[in-house]
Scaffold this active site. Structure first.
Site, PDB file in Angstrom:
ATOM      1  N   ASN A  71       2.416 -24.492  -7.903  1.00 59.94           N
ATOM      2  CA  ASN A  71       2.324 -23.718  -9.156  1.00 59.94           C
ATOM      3  C   ASN A  71       3.658 -23.611  -9.892  1.00 59.94           C
ATOM      4  O   ASN A  71       3.681 -23.424 -11.101  1.00 59.94           O
ATOM      5  CB  ASN A  71       1.708 -22.333  -8.902  1.00 59.94           C
ATOM      6  CG  ASN A  71       2.625 -21.409  -8.141  1.00 59.94           C
ATOM      7  OD1 ASN A  71       3.438 -21.858  -7.333  1.00 59.94           O
ATOM      8  ND2 ASN A  71       2.516 -20.122  -8.386  1.00 59.94           N
ATOM      9  N   GLU A  77       7.401 -16.540   1.355  1.00 66.74           N
ATOM     10  CA  GLU A  77       7.046 -15.943   0.073  1.00 66.74           C
ATOM     11  C   GLU A  77       5.579 -16.273  -0.167  1.00 66.74           C
ATOM     12  O   GLU A  77       5.238 -17.442  -0.349  1.00 66.74           O
ATOM     13  CB  GLU A  77       7.937 -16.563  -1.016  1.00 66.74           C
ATOM     14  CG  GLU A  77       7.953 -15.790  -2.272  1.00 66.74           C
ATOM     15  CD  GLU A  77       8.268 -14.343  -1.987  1.00 66.74           C
ATOM     16  OE1 GLU A  77       7.378 -13.520  -2.257  1.00 66.74           O
ATOM     17  OE2 GLU A  77       9.365 -14.048  -1.492  1.00 66.74           O
ATOM     18  N   CYS A  79       2.151 -16.316  -8.341  1.00 63.37           N
ATOM     19  CA  CYS A  79       2.132 -15.273  -7.299  1.00 63.37           C
ATOM     20  C   CYS A  79       2.308 -13.924  -7.957  1.00 63.37           C
ATOM     21  O   CYS A  79       1.889 -12.904  -7.419  1.00 63.37           O
ATOM     22  CB  CYS A  79       3.276 -15.444  -6.324  1.00 63.37           C
ATOM     23  SG  CYS A  79       3.495 -17.086  -5.760  1.00 63.37           S
TER      24      CYS A  79
END
Ligand code: UN1
Length: 493
Positions: free
Chosen positions: A149, A247, A281
Site C-alpha cells: 500500500n 507495524e 493502515c
C-alpha cells in the site's frame, strides 16, 4: 519487462527462475513479470550484504549520509516518473503517488542529516579519571519486509535509517509492487551506494520472508503488513531470538463532537477514509459522532461522497482509485454482508463496481454504514477498503472509550472547538498517532510512526525512533587512572 533481484550492486540474470505477473489494479494490464525467488537467493544476498557491511560500518556516518543526499536528489529529479510507476502498479491516484514519493524524498534528506547526529550520550563516571559514553553501533545485516500500500515510503522509513546507521539490508518488497523497488535499486546504483549495502530479493513471504527470518546472519527484521502475518513473523523471530519491529493493522476513528466545524470534519473524514481507497493502515474506518451532530454530519458526508470520482488514478480528476486485487474486493465485500447481518444500516455503496472501465479493474464503491454499535465486527476488524461506520455516542467520555475499545492503536482524531477537550483527547486516546482537527492520515516522516496494542510491538518507524530499530546501544568506559578501579566498590567508603 522482467524484474530480477538486485544483489551485490547488480541485477541478476535469472533465466531459470520462475516469474509471476505484476498487474495494474486499475486496468488489469500486465505491467511486468517479477522473479519468484527461493531461499538460495536469500542466501546469496545475505552473503553479499555481510561482506559489504563490514566495510560500510567503517565509513564515517556523514559520508554514509552523502549517499542518502544523492539518493534523495535522484528521487526528486525523478519524482514524476516514480509517481506514475507507483500509481500504475499500486492504484493510488497520481496526486497521492506524488505525495508518497515526496515522503521518501523527505526521509532521505532527514536521515542524511542524522549522519552528523546519531547522538549518543557522554555522562560522568562514578569513579575518578574515568570517562563514560554510549554510542549507536550498527547491527549488521537487516531484513526489511514491506507492504504494497506504500511501496516506496515505508521502504524508505526502514532502509534509510539502516543505511545511515552503517547496516546493509535485504529488502523483500510486496509481491504486488516490485516495480518501485526496482526503481529504487536503479537509484541506489546511480547514487554510487557501495555494492552489497542494498539488496532486493523479490518473492513470497512464505518462501523469501521465512528464509530471511530464519537466516542467522540477518539480525533484525522490520516488518509492515497485516496483523496475521506479523504475528507469524514475531513468533518465528522469537524462536530465533531475533530483534523484530512490527507495524500492523489499525481500526482508526475520527471523533466528531457537537461543537466541531462540520465542514472541516467532513473533509477530514473523506480524505482519510476514501483516499488510497481506504487502503492505509492509518485510514479512518470509524466515525464516532456526538448524537447532536449525527444527522447533519451524515447528510453532509453523503453529499460529498456522491461527488467522489472513481476510476484509474492516472486520470488527474479521479479521487478514488481501485483496490489492489480481486481478493481485496472480496474481503471488503464480505464485510458488507457481515455488517448487514449484524444489523447495521447500509446507507451508501456496499458494492463491487461493474460496467465500462470498472470491469477491467478492482473498484469498490465508497461505502457508509450508520447505526453501527461499537462491538460489531465492522467496528472492530480492519477492512482495508473504502468503508466507514458511523457510531453515535452521547458524550466526550463515551467517544474516547469507543475509540479505545478495539485491539488496535495506530491513529485517532478528534474534531472539536474546545481546547480543553482537545488536550484531554490527546492525553486519553490510546493510539500512537493523534490528530486534533484533522483526519487520521498524513503522518510526517520526522515523527515516530507506529501504534499501541495490537498495531505493533513497541517499536516505531521513521523519526529518530527508527534508529532504535537499526542500532545497538554500546556503552563505553575509558579508565585513564592507570590503576584498577572497581565500580560500586572503590568509590564507597
Ligand atoms: C500506512 O498506511 O501504512 O500517515 C502508511 C499516512 C502516511 C503513511 C501511511 N503518511 O497516512
Amino acid at each position: 519487462m522482467k524484474l530480477t533481484n538486485f544483489v551485490n550492486g547488480g541485477f541478476q540474470q535469472e533465466e531459470s527462475a520462475e516469474f509471476v505477473p505484476v498487474v495494474n489494479p486499475a486496468t488489469g494490464e500486465e505491467l511486468a513479470t517479477v522473479q519468484r525467488s527461493t531461499a538460495a537467493d536469500v542466501e546469496e544476498a545475505v552473503k553479499a550484504a555481510k561482506a559489504a557491511q563490514k566495510k560500510w560500518a567503517l565509513v564515517p556516518a556523514p559520508k554514509r549520509a552523502d549517499y542518502l543526499y544523492e539518493i534523495g536528489r535522484l528521487m526528486k529529479e525523478r519524482k514524476e516518473h516514480l509517481a506514475s510507476v507507483l500509481t500504475k502498479e499500486m492504484g493510488k491516484v497520481i496526486e497521492e503517488g506524488r505525495g508518497e514519493v515526496q515522503e521518501g524524498i523527505d526521509m532521505a534528506f532527514y536521515m542524511a542529516g542524522e549522519g552528523r547526529r546519531l547522538f549518543g550520550e557522554t555522562t560522568p563516571s562514578e569513579l575518578a579519571d574515568k570517562f563514560a559514553m554510549s554510542v549507536r553501533a550498527p547491527i549488521g545485516v537487516v531484513g526489511l519486509i514491506t507492504p504494497w500500500n506504500f511501496p516506496v515510503a515505508i521502504a524508505t522509513w526502514k532502509s534509510f535509517p539502516a543505511i545511515v546507521a552503517g547496516n546493509a539490508f535485504i529488502w523483500k518488497p510486496a509481491t504486488e509492487t516490485p516495480m518501485m523497488a526496482y526503481e529504487m535499486a536503479k537509484i541506489f546504483k546511480e547514487a554510487g551506494l557501495p555494492d552489497g549495502v542494498a539488496n532486493i530479493v523479490f518473492g513470497s513471504g512464505s518462501e523469501v520472508g521465512t528464509a530471511m527470518i530464519e537466516h542467522r546472519d540477518i539480525r533484525v527484521i522490520s516488518f509492515t503488513g497485516s496483523t496475521d502475518t506479523g504475528r507469524k513473523v514475531a513468533e518465528l523471530c522469537g524462536r530465533h531470538l531475533k530483534k523484530v519491529s512490527l507495524e500492523m493493522g489499525g481500526k482508526n476513528a475520527v471523533i466528531v463532537m457537537d461543537d466541531a466545524d462540520l465542514d472541516l470534519a467532513v473533509d477530514g473524514i473523506l480524505w482519510s477514509a476514501f483516499g488510497t481507497a481506504g487502503q492505509r493502515c492509518t485510514a479512518c474506518s470509524r466515525v464516532i459522532v456526538h448524537k447532536a451532530a449525527k444527522e447533519k454530519l451524515q447528510q453532509r458526508l453523503l453529499e460529498k461522497m456522491d461527488q467522489l470520482t472513481i476510476g484509474d488514478g492516472m486520470d488527474e480528476t479521479v479521487k478514488v482509485g481501485p483496490v489492489i486485487n480481486q481478493k481485496a474486493l472480496e474481503k471488503i465485500h464480505s464485510y458488507i454482508e457481515i455488517g448487514k447481518e449484524e444489523g447495521a444500516e447500509l446507507i451508501r455503496g456496499g458494492e463491487i463496481l461493474t460496467g465500462g472501465h470498472f470491469d477491467k479493474g478492482n473498484y469498490y464503491a465508497p461505502t457508509l454504514f450508520a447505526g453501527v454499535t461499537p462491538g460489531m465486527r465492522i467496528a472492530q476488524e480492519e477492512i482495508f477498503g473504502p468503508v466507514i461506520s458511523l457510531i453515535e455516542v452521547a458524550s466526550f467520555e463515551e467517544a474516547i472509550e469507543v475509540n479505545n475499545g478495539v485491539i488496535y492503536g495506530l491513529s485517532s482524531s478528534i474534531f472539536t472547538a474546545d481546547v480543553n477537550r482537545a488536550f484531554k483527547a490527546q492525553r486519553d486516546l490510546d493510539t500512537g498517532i493523534v490528530y486534533i482537527n484533522a483526519g487520521t492520515t498524513g503522518a510526517e516522516i520526522h515523527l515516530p510512526f507506529g501504534g499501541t496494542k495490537g498495531t505493533g510491538n513497541g517499536h516505531r518507524d521513521s523519526g529518530v525512533a527508527a534508529l532504535d530499530v537499526f542500532t545497538e546501544w554500546k556503552s563505553i568506559y575509558v579508565d585513564f587512572s592507570g590503576k584498577l578501579q572497581r565500580a560500586q566498590i572503590d568509590n564507597k567508603a
